[in-house]
Write a protein that holds these residues in place. Structure first.
Motif, mmCIF file in Angstrom:
data_model
loop_
_atom_site.group_PDB
_atom_site.id
_atom_site.type_symbol
_atom_site.label_atom_id
_atom_site.label_comp_id
_atom_site.label_asym_id
_atom_site.label_seq_id
_atom_site.Cartn_x
_atom_site.Cartn_y
_atom_site.Cartn_z
ATOM 1 N N GLY A 107 38.401 33.974 89.592
ATOM 2 C CA GLY A 107 38.018 32.918 88.663
ATOM 3 C C GLY A 107 36.984 31.964 89.225
ATOM 4 N N LEU A 108 36.746 32.020 90.539
ATOM 5 C CA LEU A 108 35.754 31.142 91.155
ATOM 6 C C LEU A 108 34.406 31.844 91.244
ATOM 7 N N THR A 109 33.361 31.057 91.354
ATOM 8 C CA THR A 109 32.024 31.595 91.588
ATOM 9 C C THR A 109 31.840 31.818 93.086
ATOM 10 N N LEU A 110 30.782 32.530 93.446
ATOM 11 C CA LEU A 110 30.484 32.720 94.871
ATOM 12 C C LEU A 110 30.084 31.397 95.511
ATOM 13 N N GLN A 111 29.426 30.532 94.736
ATOM 14 C CA GLN A 111 29.088 29.216 95.258
ATOM 15 C C GLN A 111 30.352 28.424 95.564
ATOM 16 N N ALA A 112 31.370 28.569 94.707
ATOM 17 C CA ALA A 112 32.640 27.897 94.968
ATOM 18 C C ALA A 112 33.288 28.438 96.236
ATOM 19 N N MET A 113 33.151 29.740 96.500
ATOM 20 C CA MET A 113 33.683 30.304 97.741
ATOM 21 C C MET A 113 32.974 29.712 98.959
ATOM 22 N N ILE A 114 31.684 29.457 98.822
ATOM 23 C CA ILE A 114 30.960 28.777 99.899
ATOM 24 C C ILE A 114 31.529 27.387 100.120
ATOM 25 N N GLU A 115 31.809 26.680 99.019
ATOM 26 C CA GLU A 115 32.358 25.331 99.137
ATOM 27 C C GLU A 115 33.763 25.362 99.730
ATOM 28 N N VAL A 116 34.544 26.384 99.382
ATOM 29 C CA VAL A 116 35.883 26.527 99.970
ATOM 30 C C VAL A 116 35.774 26.699 101.477
ATOM 31 N N THR A 117 34.833 27.537 101.909
ATOM 32 C CA THR A 117 34.638 27.747 103.345
ATOM 33 C C THR A 117 34.230 26.450 104.027
ATOM 34 N N ARG A 118 33.365 25.688 103.387
ATOM 35 C CA ARG A 118 32.955 24.402 103.956
ATOM 36 C C ARG A 118 34.143 23.444 104.043
ATOM 37 N N LEU A 119 34.977 23.449 102.995
ATOM 38 C CA LEU A 119 36.181 22.608 102.994
ATOM 39 C C LEU A 119 37.125 23.023 104.116
ATOM 40 N N ALA A 120 37.299 24.344 104.292
ATOM 41 C CA ALA A 120 38.191 24.836 105.341
ATOM 42 C C ALA A 120 37.691 24.441 106.721
ATOM 43 N N LYS A 121 36.387 24.563 106.969
ATOM 44 C CA LYS A 121 35.837 24.176 108.267
ATOM 45 C C LYS A 121 36.002 22.685 108.512
ATOM 46 N N GLU A 122 35.798 21.888 107.449
ATOM 47 C CA GLU A 122 35.898 20.434 107.593
ATOM 48 C C GLU A 122 37.327 20.016 107.916
ATOM 49 N N ARG A 123 38.314 20.772 107.410
ATOM 50 C CA ARG A 123 39.719 20.432 107.619
ATOM 51 C C ARG A 123 40.351 21.263 108.741
ATOM 52 N N ASP A 124 39.502 21.959 109.520
ATOM 53 C CA ASP A 124 39.977 22.778 110.647
ATOM 54 C C ASP A 124 41.006 23.813 110.210
ATOM 55 N N VAL A 125 40.772 24.402 109.056
ATOM 56 C CA VAL A 125 41.643 25.462 108.555
ATOM 57 C C VAL A 125 41.182 26.792 109.147
ATOM 58 N N THR A 126 42.133 27.601 109.575
ATOM 59 C CA THR A 126 41.781 28.896 110.152
ATOM 60 C C THR A 126 41.444 29.892 109.055
ATOM 61 N N LEU A 127 40.872 31.009 109.469
ATOM 62 C CA LEU A 127 40.512 32.047 108.512
ATOM 63 C C LEU A 127 41.739 32.549 107.765
ATOM 64 N N GLU A 128 42.852 32.681 108.492
ATOM 65 C CA GLU A 128 44.078 33.185 107.874
ATOM 66 C C GLU A 128 44.629 32.215 106.836
ATOM 67 N N GLU A 129 44.270 30.937 106.934
ATOM 68 C CA GLU A 129 44.784 29.924 106.016
ATOM 69 C C GLU A 129 43.830 29.641 104.856
ATOM 70 N N LEU A 130 42.795 30.447 104.727
ATOM 71 C CA LEU A 130 41.819 30.230 103.657
ATOM 72 C C LEU A 130 42.429 30.226 102.254
ATOM 73 N N PRO A 131 43.436 31.085 101.953
ATOM 74 C CA PRO A 131 44.042 31.012 100.615
ATOM 75 C C PRO A 131 44.563 29.627 100.263
ATOM 76 N N ASP A 132 45.083 28.876 101.263
ATOM 77 C CA ASP A 132 45.525 27.507 101.002
ATOM 78 C C ASP A 132 44.340 26.612 100.673
ATOM 79 N N ALA A 133 43.206 26.866 101.336
ATOM 80 C CA ALA A 133 42.005 26.089 101.025
ATOM 81 C C ALA A 133 41.522 26.391 99.608
ATOM 82 N N VAL A 134 41.667 27.645 99.160
ATOM 83 C CA VAL A 134 41.304 28.003 97.790
ATOM 84 C C VAL A 134 42.169 27.234 96.810
#
Length: 591
Positions: A232-259
């Motif tokens: 349901g998200l755009t690819l741009q939103a996935m970029i923003e999710v990744t940026r949010l995860a990096k800003e909050r020190d979220v690991t790759l495995e925890e990306l679903p929580d960032a979504v």
């Protein structure tokens, strides 16, 4: 062009036959080109496509920034533009629609063999209304229509020497944002939808974005989970999710929580609170005390609730989904506790009934009433307000949402529920998406209750009502797919029996005594004889359920009690010593 998105390959392949294009839909996304190993904004993607076909530059226009030569800061592009237009493009001024004609005409009917393109960004904002144009707007679009029929193609050296048009590319949110007569029966203008990304796009993008994390070799499972959660998200939103995860020190495995955080805008997840399991266990004693006489319905509901708490709803599917956390379909006679059970599980999971939201579907019997749920379309009254359902879920996605008497809703409105049950999301009239992945949806129905009666075996009652529900959705509505989404989550309620009716009577009588005490600081007592008489009067019609008991108490006891207390002076204690009927009027004796 292999690997480029299909819509831009379609544009590139038809440049020899169409001088104008309308791109509409998912315009503000980023777009994946796997061979390039990167994501392109639409403007850069269009230029990369045109550059490969021998185009020298691209003009981008919008009503805020005016004209811009693309690529920026490229002397060769600026010189080519000056050659085509006779002077350098003035990027300091925003030309009027009248002034824009000069550029469009020079580009579409070039005097020099220069290949170029003109992109009209935010084309949806040019006209106040696509069907009610101002004179200057109408003149402009008539000019563009004529230009689409009189444009001339251009030859150039390179890989594509044959004639290609210098395209005018309109970027519109919806095809209807431009005057309908501009494109109707006009072979010179091709409409191309820009779709939202599919799972394959999200998977490749997830693997690309995973490089932002320290893990040099992210597993396929982790990136696939990210892609699936991003449904349901755009690819741009996935970029923003990744940026949010990096800003909050979220690991790759925890990306679903960032979504989830990106989608829902909340960090506190009631479904993951440690005490929730204990509350559910305690609820096995508390809920039956609140919803009396429905052991089968309560047990099945709590089983479904446990499944939701563990995140196992739909676990049999090959991949995780964004469907609602739980779905329940309560069917059975009126007044037997369907609504009360919905409130009980709200309090159980979320700690308060404030998270309970109810829609009476009898108010949605007309097709247009569906606008109340998701908001009116653009241009209609109420568009700015949004929808009652989508607004509420966007404000707080952790809810129990009750759709009462679903069979009374217009069949077209049921299609919206199909989308919620399948995709877990709904987009309102303003284009905002509400996500239902953390909500519990409860549907209630009285289907089949005309053919059942109090006292019949529960298995017979269940078979009759379940059959009526199946008949309604498959035959009457021709919506078997909606019934399939409910699956085994159909919970059948029984009539209340004499024992349960007596317990409900006692509970409601206790509530009356408590209310008198709270409002008048008066202790209300009833003699055993009065209590027994009232019980007989109020529990004689079990087919009306608990609601019938309450209605009988109101007419047989509350009304005569209020009459007697109104005529009596203040007191600290009152005993009801007798009760009788004078015709249809009940009378109480107080001491």
């Amino acid at each position: 062009m292999a690997g480029f998105p299909a819509f831009v390959r379609e544009l590139d392949a038809t440049l020899s036959v169409h001088p104008q294009y309308v791109l509409w839909g998912n315009l503000h996304d980023s777009f994946l080109v796997p061979q390039e190993g990167r994501l392109f904004p639409l403007r850069d993607l269009l230029w990369e496509t045109l550059r490969r076909s021998g185009y020298s530059f691209m003009i981008v226009y919008d009503q805020v920034d005016g004209l811009r030569v693309h690529p920026a800061d490229d002397r060769d592009a600026a010189d080519a533009a000056a050659s085509l237009f006779g002077s350098r493009v003035d990027e300091r001024k925003v030309p009027s629609l009248e002034g824009l004609r000069t550029y469009l005409s020079a580009l579409a009917r070039p005097g020099h063999p220069v290949r170029a393109a003109f992109v009209v960004d935010y084309a949806s904002r040019i006209a106040r209304s696509a069907t009610e144009l101002e004179p200057a707007e109408k003149d402009f679009f008539v000019f563009c229509e004529k230009l689409s029929r009189t444009a001339t193609p251009v030859r150039a050296d390179g890989d594509r020497p044959k004639p290609l048009y210098n395209p005018i590319i309109w970027l519109a949110e919806r095809p209807g944002d431009l005057p309908p007569w501009l494109t109707t029966d006009n072979d010179g203008i091709r409409e191309i939808p820009v779709p939202r990304p599919h799972l394959g796009d999200r998977q490749q993008t997830a693997r690309l974005l995973a490089r932002a994390f320290e893990s040099t070799d992210p597993s396929v499972d982790v990136t696939d989970d990210f892609a699936q959660e991003a449904e349901g998200l755009t690819l741009q939103a996935m970029i923003e999710v990744t940026r949010l995860a990096k800003e909050r020190d979220v690991t790759l495995e925890e990306l679903p929580d960032a979504v989830r955080t990106y989608k829902l805008g909340v960090l506190d997840n009631p479904w993951k609170r440690e005490h929730l399991r204990k509350r559910i266990v305690d609820g096995e004693q508390r809920v039956p005390a609140r919803v009396v006489g429905q052991p089968q319905a309560v047990t099945k509901t709590l089983d479904i609730l446990k499944r939701a708490v563990l995140g196992l709803s739909g676990a049999q599917a090959a991949r995780a989904s964004s469907r609602p956390r739980g779905v329940l379909f309560f069917a059975g006679p009126t007044g037997v506790g369907k609504t009360e059970l919905a409130k009980a599980i709200t309090s159980l999971v979320f700690g308060s009934e404030d998270a309970y939201l109810r829609f009476d579907m009898s108010e949605f019997s007309a097709e247009h009433a569906g606008d109340r749920l998701i908001g009116s379309p653009p241009g209609y009254v109420g568009f700015e307000a949004g929808g009652e359902l989508t607004n509420a879920v966007r404000q707080d996605p952790f809810r129990v949402i009750l759709f009462d008497e679903i069979e009374k809703a217009h069949p077209r409105i049921l299609d919206k529920f199909l989308q919620i049950l399948e995709d877990g999301r709904l987009t309102d009239g303003r284009g905002n998406t509400a996500f239902f992945s953390e909500s519990i949806l409860v549907f209630t129905s009285n289907l089949g209750t005309r053919h059942v009666r109090p006292g019949m075996p529960y298995t017979d009652l269940e078979t009759e009502i379940r059959g009526a529900v199946t008949e309604h959705f498959t035959t009457e509505l021709n919506r078997p797919e909606l019934l399939n989404r409910f699956g085994d989550n159909i919970v059948i309620f029984d009539f209340i029996g004499p024992e349960a009716a007596g317990r409900i009577f006692e509970l409601q009588l206790t509530n009356i005594c408590r209310r008198v005490s709270d409002e008048h600081h008066m202790k209300l007592l009833l003699s055993d004889e009065v209590t027994a008489t009232l019980r007989d009067w109020c529990t004689s019609e079990l087919d009306k359920g608990g609601r019938g008991i309450g209605m009988a108490l109101e007419s047989s006891f509350i009304n005569p009690l209020a009459r007697a207390l109104f005529d009596r002076g203040p007191a600290t204690e009152v005993t009801v010593t007798g009760i009788r009927r004078d015709g249809n009027i009940a009378v109480v004796d107080l001491r």
